[in-house]
Write an enzyme that holds these catalytic residues in place. Sequence first.
Site, PDB file in Angstrom:
ATOM      1  N   LYS A 171       0.839  -1.212   0.000  1.00  0.00           N
ATOM      2  CA  LYS A 171       0.000   0.000   0.000  1.00  0.00           C
ATOM      3  C   LYS A 171       0.868   1.254   0.000  1.00  0.00           C
ATOM      4  CE  LYS A 171      -1.816   1.681   4.027  1.00  0.00           C
ATOM      5  NZ  LYS A 171      -1.603   3.113   4.299  1.00  0.00           N
ATOM      6  N   ASN A 172       1.802   1.313   0.940  1.00  0.00           N
ATOM      7  CA  ASN A 172       2.545   2.565   1.105  1.00  0.00           C
ATOM      8  C   ASN A 172       3.522   2.833  -0.037  1.00  0.00           C
ATOM      9  OD1 ASN A 172       1.033   3.070   3.325  1.00  0.00           O
ATOM     10  ND2 ASN A 172       2.608   2.489   4.818  1.00  0.00           N
ATOM     11  N   ARG A 188      -4.494  10.928   3.621  1.00  0.00           N
ATOM     12  CA  ARG A 188      -3.304  11.668   4.038  1.00  0.00           C
ATOM     13  C   ARG A 188      -2.203  11.652   2.972  1.00  0.00           C
ATOM     14  NH1 ARG A 188      -1.397  14.989   7.792  1.00  0.00           N
ATOM     15  NH2 ARG A 188       0.584  13.973   7.452  1.00  0.00           N
ATOM     16  N   CYS A 248      -5.324  13.329  11.555  1.00  0.00           N
ATOM     17  CA  CYS A 248      -6.111  12.129  11.300  1.00  0.00           C
ATOM     18  C   CYS A 248      -6.227  11.377  12.604  1.00  0.00           C
ATOM     19  CB  CYS A 248      -5.466  11.258  10.241  1.00  0.00           C
ATOM     20  SG  CYS A 248      -4.079  10.341  10.888  1.00  0.00           S
ATOM     21  N   ARG A 261      -0.673  15.279  12.530  1.00  0.00           N
ATOM     22  CA  ARG A 261       0.271  14.791  11.509  1.00  0.00           C
ATOM     23  C   ARG A 261       0.823  15.965  10.719  1.00  0.00           C
ATOM     24  NH1 ARG A 261      -1.904   9.092   9.019  1.00  0.00           N
ATOM     25  NH2 ARG A 261       0.196   9.061   8.164  1.00  0.00           N
ATOM     26  N   PRO A 262       1.827  16.650  11.278  1.00  0.00           N
ATOM     27  CA  PRO A 262       2.364  17.839  10.609  1.00  0.00           C
ATOM     28  C   PRO A 262       3.071  17.492   9.302  1.00  0.00           C
ATOM     29  CG  PRO A 262       3.744  17.227  12.491  1.00  0.00           C
ATOM     30  CD  PRO A 262       2.568  16.296  12.503  1.00  0.00           C
ATOM     31  N   ILE A 263       3.198  18.472   8.405  1.00  0.00           N
ATOM     32  CA  ILE A 263       3.984  18.268   7.182  1.00  0.00           C
ATOM     33  C   ILE A 263       5.088  19.314   7.083  1.00  0.00           C
ATOM     34  CG2 ILE A 263       2.231  17.016   5.841  1.00  0.00           C
ATOM     35  CD1 ILE A 263       1.735  19.678   4.315  1.00  0.00           C
ATOM     36  N   ASP A 264       5.502  19.829   8.260  1.00  0.00           N
ATOM     37  CA  ASP A 264       6.522  20.878   8.267  1.00  0.00           C
ATOM     38  C   ASP A 264       7.823  20.436   7.581  1.00  0.00           C
ATOM     39  OD1 ASP A 264       6.441  19.216  10.725  1.00  0.00           O
ATOM     40  OD2 ASP A 264       8.362  20.177  11.117  1.00  0.00           O
ATOM     41  N   ASP A 310       3.221   0.259  12.408  1.00  0.00           N
ATOM     42  CA  ASP A 310       2.014  -0.256  11.763  1.00  0.00           C
ATOM     43  C   ASP A 310       1.712  -1.711  12.144  1.00  0.00           C
ATOM     44  OD1 ASP A 310       1.689   2.192  10.610  1.00  0.00           O
ATOM     45  OD2 ASP A 310       2.498   1.634   8.655  1.00  0.00           O
ATOM     46  N   ILE A 316       6.341   6.672  17.386  1.00  0.00           N
ATOM     47  CA  ILE A 316       6.055   7.399  16.134  1.00  0.00           C
ATOM     48  C   ILE A 316       4.785   8.250  16.255  1.00  0.00           C
ATOM     49  CG2 ILE A 316       5.793   7.203  13.616  1.00  0.00           C
ATOM     50  CD1 ILE A 316       8.407   5.889  14.507  1.00  0.00           C
ATOM     51  N   ARG A 352      -9.199   0.249   3.528  1.00  0.00           N
ATOM     52  CA  ARG A 352      -8.210   1.205   3.005  1.00  0.00           C
ATOM     53  C   ARG A 352      -6.896   0.517   2.697  1.00  0.00           C
ATOM     54  NH1 ARG A 352      -9.237   7.052   4.956  1.00  0.00           N
ATOM     55  NH2 ARG A 352      -7.775   7.268   3.253  1.00  0.00           N
TER      56      ARG A 352
HETATM   57  N1  EPU Z   1       6.466  14.232  11.221  1.00  0.00           N
HETATM   58  C1  EPU Z   1       6.727  15.561  11.511  1.00  0.00           C
HETATM   59  N2  EPU Z   1       6.788  16.448  10.475  1.00  0.00           N
HETATM   60  C2  EPU Z   1       6.617  16.075   9.183  1.00  0.00           C
HETATM   61  C3  EPU Z   1       6.357  14.718   8.886  1.00  0.00           C
HETATM   62  C4  EPU Z   1       6.286  13.819   9.940  1.00  0.00           C
HETATM   63  O1  EPU Z   1       6.882  15.929  12.676  1.00  0.00           O
HETATM   64  O2  EPU Z   1       6.685  16.944   8.298  1.00  0.00           O
HETATM   65  C5  EPU Z   1       6.413  13.261  12.319  1.00  0.00           C
HETATM   66  C6  EPU Z   1       5.041  12.588  12.436  1.00  0.00           C
HETATM   67  O3  EPU Z   1       4.159  13.376  13.218  1.00  0.00           O
HETATM   68  C7  EPU Z   1       5.393  11.267  13.076  1.00  0.00           C
HETATM   69  C8  EPU Z   1       6.774  10.955  12.488  1.00  0.00           C
HETATM   70  O4  EPU Z   1       7.292  12.195  12.002  1.00  0.00           O
HETATM   71  O5  EPU Z   1       5.502  11.424  14.457  1.00  0.00           O
HETATM   72  C9  EPU Z   1       6.789   9.951  11.361  1.00  0.00           C
HETATM   73  O6  EPU Z   1       5.873  10.335  10.357  1.00  0.00           O
HETATM   74  P1  EPU Z   1       6.046   9.917   8.829  1.00  0.00           P
HETATM   75  O7  EPU Z   1       6.121  11.152   8.017  1.00  0.00           O
HETATM   76  O8  EPU Z   1       7.149   8.929   8.737  1.00  0.00           O
HETATM   77  O9  EPU Z   1       4.671   9.184   8.537  1.00  0.00           O
HETATM   78  P2  EPU Z   1       3.818   9.245   7.206  1.00  0.00           P
HETATM   79  O10 EPU Z   1       4.709   9.327   6.036  1.00  0.00           O
HETATM   80  O11 EPU Z   1       2.748  10.259   7.343  1.00  0.00           O
HETATM   81  C10 EPU Z   1       3.857   6.683   6.757  1.00  0.00           C
HETATM   82  C11 EPU Z   1       2.842   5.606   6.542  1.00  0.00           C
HETATM   83  C12 EPU Z   1       2.151   5.284   7.853  1.00  0.00           C
HETATM   84  C13 EPU Z   1       3.211   4.844   8.863  1.00  0.00           C
HETATM   85  C14 EPU Z   1       4.296   5.923   8.998  1.00  0.00           C
HETATM   86  C15 EPU Z   1       5.442   5.497   9.885  1.00  0.00           C
HETATM   87  C16 EPU Z   1       2.214   6.001   4.267  1.00  0.00           C
HETATM   88  C17 EPU Z   1       1.151   6.400   3.316  1.00  0.00           C
HETATM   89  N3  EPU Z   1       1.878   6.050   5.554  1.00  0.00           N
HETATM   90  O12 EPU Z   1       3.140   7.813   7.238  1.00  0.00           O
HETATM   91  O13 EPU Z   1       1.290   4.205   7.578  1.00  0.00           O
HETATM   92  O14 EPU Z   1       2.609   4.629  10.132  1.00  0.00           O
HETATM   93  O15 EPU Z   1       4.829   6.230   7.709  1.00  0.00           O
HETATM   94  O16 EPU Z   1       6.040   4.335   9.386  1.00  0.00           O
HETATM   95  O17 EPU Z   1       3.297   5.624   3.864  1.00  0.00           O
HETATM   96  C18 EPU Z   1      -0.580   2.833   7.808  1.00  0.00           C
HETATM   97  O18 EPU Z   1      -0.229   2.259   6.776  1.00  0.00           O
HETATM   98  O19 EPU Z   1      -1.486   2.394   8.568  1.00  0.00           O
HETATM   99  C19 EPU Z   1       0.065   4.073   8.188  1.00  0.00           C
HETATM  100  C20 EPU Z   1      -0.438   4.930   9.055  1.00  0.00           C
END
Ligand code: EPU
Length: 418
Positions: A19-20, A90, A114, A119-122, A303, A325, A395
């Site tokens: 999926k990811n 997301r 969510c 879930r920040p994207i900073d 996960d 995480i 999903r």
């Molecule tokens: N974070 C920040 N700033 C950012 C981005 C992330 O502070 O700009 C923090 C997040 O808040 C979190 C940590 O960094 O605490 C890790 O977040 P990450 O960005 O790695 O997560 P993601 O890319 O949003 C993906 C998977 C998730 C999985 C996480 C961790 C996808 C589509 N989603 O999320 O999968 O839990 O990595 O491995 O790839 C799932 O499949 O059920 C799922 C939630």
Amino acid sequence: MVVKGGVPLRGEVTVSGSKNAAVAILPAALLANGPCVIENVPRILDVKIIMDILNKLGATSEWIGENTVRIDSHKINTHIASYETISRLRASYYFIGALLGKIGMAEVSHPGGCNLGSRPIDQHLKGFAALGVNIKEEQGLVKANGLNMVGANIYFDVVSVGATINLMIAAVRAKGTTVLENCAREPHVVDLANFLNSMGANVKGAGTDVIRIKGVAELNQGTTYTVIPDQIEAGTYIIASIATSGDVKVKNIIPRHQEALLAKLTEMGVGLEEGEDWVRVFYKGPLVRAKVKTLPYPGFPTDLQPQISVLLSMAEGTSTVSESIWDSRFQYVDELKRMGSEISVEGKTSTIQGHKKFFGASVRCPDLRAGAALVIAALAAEGTTELYDIKYIDRGYEDFESKLRQLGASITREEYTE
Ligand code: EPU
């Protein structure tokens, strides 16, 4: 979903595409100059949403085989992805990187939080800004103008799968070299890099914490690429087999991706046999308590945290689980308690009293992986469990019930209206 528990799972199950990886590769296919054919794509809701977004942007994405998608981006006619589509998923933030790479502009609704918490994207935005992208956040929109992206050195403050992937996608079309440091090393990060390289990109180092991307002016006419197997789906079936005292061969996997899980299961006393692309897991006696801490890859995956917590409830002794995480990944605990577990949560750590038997109850799935964990508990339980809000499971798991039925589970889906 109605599950009659108590049947040990036995037989073989084939794991679907990741999926990811798929939700990153499909948007990244926009960068190609011709049609891309992506194989081993799981037929799950998240993929359907990504395909809807692609089509709304004017690209064509269609199923041309059971698990094969064709994407043709040459008629893309807008850089604006609206709230109604983006808010459904997301991972749709990958359209920021993909649209910047394709047309140098992106206007994408802010994906927001969510049910895993904030879930920040900073880190994504900081990375784009370093490439020279002008970013404005207005009325819930991320407006990005990157017509002249130039490679840069970017150090991520947190290890983020999403930021690593998003920046890789955009940097492929930046002028010069981009160096990403403190990158996520997840298998899907590597898969995306391989996909980008198959289109003519120059991405090196994916799978380590430093990724170097040399920008290219043009990508190929398109490519044919096969998505890797889903690490988390495989882990879910592995855990379900043991929770039901079963014996299952999980096929079409990359065993190396399961190392953290398999090491933990060995510690807990689970029987294991491993082949080139499969693993057989079997129950060989009482499970032993364990300590689990979730970490970025190659650590224990967040996960699979809810799923392994089900198993720890059945093990002898007291276990602990630390989640490092996500802020809100323990929402399943109250539901699991209704089925007989004894778990207390303090901050980001749970303490699980072992030796518990599950019994059937009515429960709600708070999110995707929590839903999978509740199904595992239901399969292990005495009696019948009714699970609501199973849309979350759709999903991320392809043919979940039929794969479990094939292993002997009694699981059906019934119509329900609130
Ligand atoms: N974070 C920040 N700033 C950012 C981005 C992330 O502070 O700009 C923090 C997040 O808040 C979190 C940590 O960094 O605490 C890790 O977040 P990450 O960005 O790695 O997560 P993601 O890319 O949003 C993906 C998977 C998730 C999985 C996480 C961790 C996808 C589509 N989603 O999320 O999968 O839990 O990595 O491995 O790839 C799932 O499949 O059920 C799922 C939630």
